[in-house]
Design a protein around this motif. Structure first.
Motif, PDB file in Angstrom:
ATOM      1  N   SER A 169      46.631 -54.994  47.729  1.00 36.38           N
ATOM      2  CA  SER A 169      47.335 -55.303  46.480  1.00 36.38           C
ATOM      3  C   SER A 169      48.329 -56.445  46.681  1.00 36.38           C
ATOM      4  O   SER A 169      49.222 -56.624  45.879  1.00 36.38           O
ATOM      5  CB  SER A 169      48.039 -54.047  45.969  1.00 36.38           C
ATOM      6  OG  SER A 169      48.761 -53.484  47.028  1.00 36.38           O
ATOM      7  N   SER A 170      48.161 -57.216  47.781  1.00 33.15           N
ATOM      8  CA  SER A 170      49.118 -58.290  48.063  1.00 33.15           C
ATOM      9  C   SER A 170      48.488 -59.667  47.938  1.00 33.15           C
ATOM     10  O   SER A 170      47.333 -59.877  48.336  1.00 33.15           O
ATOM     11  CB  SER A 170      49.628 -58.176  49.496  1.00 33.15           C
ATOM     12  OG  SER A 170      50.168 -56.927  49.730  1.00 33.15           O
TER      13      SER A 170
ATOM     14  N   VAL B 156      41.594 -68.271  46.312  1.00 29.32           N
ATOM     15  CA  VAL B 156      41.926 -69.444  45.476  1.00 29.32           C
ATOM     16  C   VAL B 156      42.098 -70.687  46.372  1.00 29.32           C
ATOM     17  O   VAL B 156      43.191 -70.954  46.861  1.00 29.32           O
ATOM     18  CB  VAL B 156      43.247 -69.218  44.682  1.00 29.32           C
ATOM     19  CG1 VAL B 156      43.548 -70.397  43.767  1.00 29.32           C
ATOM     20  CG2 VAL B 156      43.196 -67.930  43.895  1.00 29.32           C
ATOM     21  N   PRO B 157      41.014 -71.432  46.619  1.00 26.23           N
ATOM     22  CA  PRO B 157      41.165 -72.662  47.403  1.00 26.23           C
ATOM     23  C   PRO B 157      41.821 -73.767  46.571  1.00 26.23           C
ATOM     24  O   PRO B 157      41.492 -73.915  45.381  1.00 26.23           O
ATOM     25  CB  PRO B 157      39.720 -73.051  47.758  1.00 26.23           C
ATOM     26  CG  PRO B 157      38.839 -71.992  47.193  1.00 26.23           C
ATOM     27  CD  PRO B 157      39.619 -71.197  46.220  1.00 26.23           C
TER      28      PRO B 157
ATOM     29  N   ASP C 187      37.817 -67.300  43.086  1.00 28.58           N
ATOM     30  CA  ASP C 187      36.733 -66.355  43.229  1.00 28.58           C
ATOM     31  C   ASP C 187      37.390 -64.975  43.208  1.00 28.58           C
ATOM     32  O   ASP C 187      38.191 -64.666  44.090  1.00 28.58           O
ATOM     33  CB  ASP C 187      36.041 -66.632  44.583  1.00 28.58           C
ATOM     34  CG  ASP C 187      34.835 -65.762  44.776  1.00 28.58           C
ATOM     35  OD1 ASP C 187      34.409 -65.125  43.805  1.00 28.58           O
ATOM     36  OD2 ASP C 187      34.323 -65.717  45.912  1.00 28.58           O
ATOM     37  N   GLY C 188      37.122 -64.165  42.189  1.00 22.85           N
ATOM     38  CA  GLY C 188      37.770 -62.857  42.070  1.00 22.85           C
ATOM     39  C   GLY C 188      38.713 -62.843  40.881  1.00 22.85           C
ATOM     40  O   GLY C 188      38.700 -63.776  40.077  1.00 22.85           O
ATOM     41  N   LEU C 189      39.511 -61.802  40.822  1.00 20.20           N
ATOM     42  CA  LEU C 189      40.400 -61.650  39.667  1.00 20.20           C
ATOM     43  C   LEU C 189      41.858 -61.507  40.094  1.00 20.20           C
ATOM     44  O   LEU C 189      42.164 -60.804  41.048  1.00 20.20           O
ATOM     45  CB  LEU C 189      40.014 -60.402  38.864  1.00 20.20           C
ATOM     46  CG  LEU C 189      38.818 -60.529  37.919  1.00 20.20           C
ATOM     47  CD1 LEU C 189      38.562 -59.199  37.241  1.00 20.20           C
ATOM     48  CD2 LEU C 189      39.035 -61.617  36.881  1.00 20.20           C
TER      49      LEU C 189
ATOM     50  N   GLU D 247      50.636 -63.537  37.024  1.00 21.75           N
ATOM     51  CA  GLU D 247      51.738 -63.579  37.990  1.00 21.75           C
ATOM     52  C   GLU D 247      51.219 -63.756  39.423  1.00 21.75           C
ATOM     53  O   GLU D 247      51.732 -64.566  40.194  1.00 21.75           O
ATOM     54  CB  GLU D 247      52.522 -62.265  37.878  1.00 21.75           C
ATOM     55  CG  GLU D 247      53.921 -62.334  38.426  1.00 21.75           C
ATOM     56  CD  GLU D 247      54.579 -60.959  38.358  1.00 21.75           C
ATOM     57  OE1 GLU D 247      55.323 -60.640  39.277  1.00 21.75           O
ATOM     58  OE2 GLU D 247      54.300 -60.206  37.390  1.00 21.75           O
ATOM     59  N   GLU D 248      50.150 -63.000  39.750  1.00 23.45           N
ATOM     60  CA  GLU D 248      49.555 -63.124  41.093  1.00 23.45           C
ATOM     61  C   GLU D 248      48.988 -64.524  41.293  1.00 23.45           C
ATOM     62  O   GLU D 248      49.116 -65.111  42.372  1.00 23.45           O
ATOM     63  CB  GLU D 248      48.435 -62.087  41.269  1.00 23.45           C
ATOM     64  CG  GLU D 248      48.932 -60.670  41.431  1.00 23.45           C
ATOM     65  CD  GLU D 248      47.818 -59.642  41.245  1.00 23.45           C
ATOM     66  OE1 GLU D 248      48.037 -58.481  41.600  1.00 23.45           O
ATOM     67  OE2 GLU D 248      46.734 -59.997  40.716  1.00 23.45           O
TER      68      GLU D 248
END
Ligand code: ADP
Length: 244
Positions: A167-168, A185-186, A202-204, A208-209
């Protein structure tokens, strides 16, 4: 989130390889290591080992591809068959075709393309060992090889990824984190111009993240950028020492 991804960060907040969430892997950059290319660089980023070679500006073959008002920038990203645990087919995969385009597009904004009409600049990237984040390490290496070839550029592009495991939000995912993590996230950056030349996800992630991931990746890029400059300087210090 499944149980599998819960084990990537321990109770102390450390990752599988002992890094903190905002820590880069160890990085080594070297410039001018191939005698037969106009420019070259070698990057070790964690367990990634990547060679980049640049030729040009030179005559275009086949000739009909030549552009009248600017240089033709070509890039080939290739993973050696021994670069991953299961032997990779030497034939270009869809992924390699995509990454070749992604790397070329991340570097193109930095190059004064219009200075060399009717020529080609060719970038070859060979991944000798892969461990997650090869597109970013390849961009960092190729930018150094372009500089080593003396190609005039607005800025020296640098790249680094951030993402999410468990979760980090974390900086610079390795292969395990890339495969079992939540998002990657490149990001490629022209640090002096503060301009982003590549951003993928790639992903969700929540908004904020995502913002934290961008901050991490920008900070990572700035650290690697300082190392790139040192690597370029080191080449000329070594040349001077050998001459003396
Ligand atoms: P990036 O290397 O930029 O992170 P990907 O997310 O597509 O690009 O790949 C992540 C990692 O997966 C690579 O760095 C590499 O370690 C691994 N990988 C890629 N292709 C293969 C393959 N054909 N076989 C085994 N591992 C691979």
């Amino acid at each position: 989130m499944n149980d599998k991804t819960e084990k990537l960060i321990d109770k102390k907040g450390l990752r599988v390889d002992g890094r903190k969430v905002d820590e880069l892997r160890p990085i080594k950059l070297e410039v001018g290591i191939l005698a037969n290319a106009n420019g070259s660089a070698y990057v070790e980023h964690g367990k990634n080992k990547i060679l980049a070679a640049v030729y040009g500006p030179r005559e275009v073959h086949p000739k009909h591809l030549a552009l009248q008002d600017r240089t033709l920038l070509r890039c080939r990203y290739h993973m050696a068959p021994f670069s991953v645990q299961e032997r990779k087919s030497p034939a270009p995969s869809r992924r390699e075709v995509e990454l070749s385009k992604v790397i070329r597009e991340a570097l193109q904004p930095s190059i004064f393309m219009e200075y060399y009409p009717r020529t080609a600049i060719d970038i070859f990237v060979e991944v000798l060992q892969a461990d997650g984040g090869t597109r970013c390490a390849s961009i960092t290496a190729a930018a150094l090889a372009l500089a080593d070839a003396g190609i005039p550029m607005r800025d020296l592009v640098v790249a680094c990824a951030a993402g999410k495991v468990d979760s980090s939000v974390v900086l610079d995912l390795d292969d395990v984190e890339d495969k079992l993590g939540v998002a990657d996230v490149p990001l490629a950056l022209m640090p002096n111009l503060n301009a982003v030349t590549l951003l993928q996800m790639d992903g969700l992630l929540s908004l904020e993240e995502f913002e934290t991931a961008i901050d991490f990746a920008m900070e990572g890029c700035k650290k690697i950028s300082a190392m790139q400059k040192e690597a370029l300087k080191a080449k000329y210090v070594n040349v001077k020492e050998t001459e003396e």
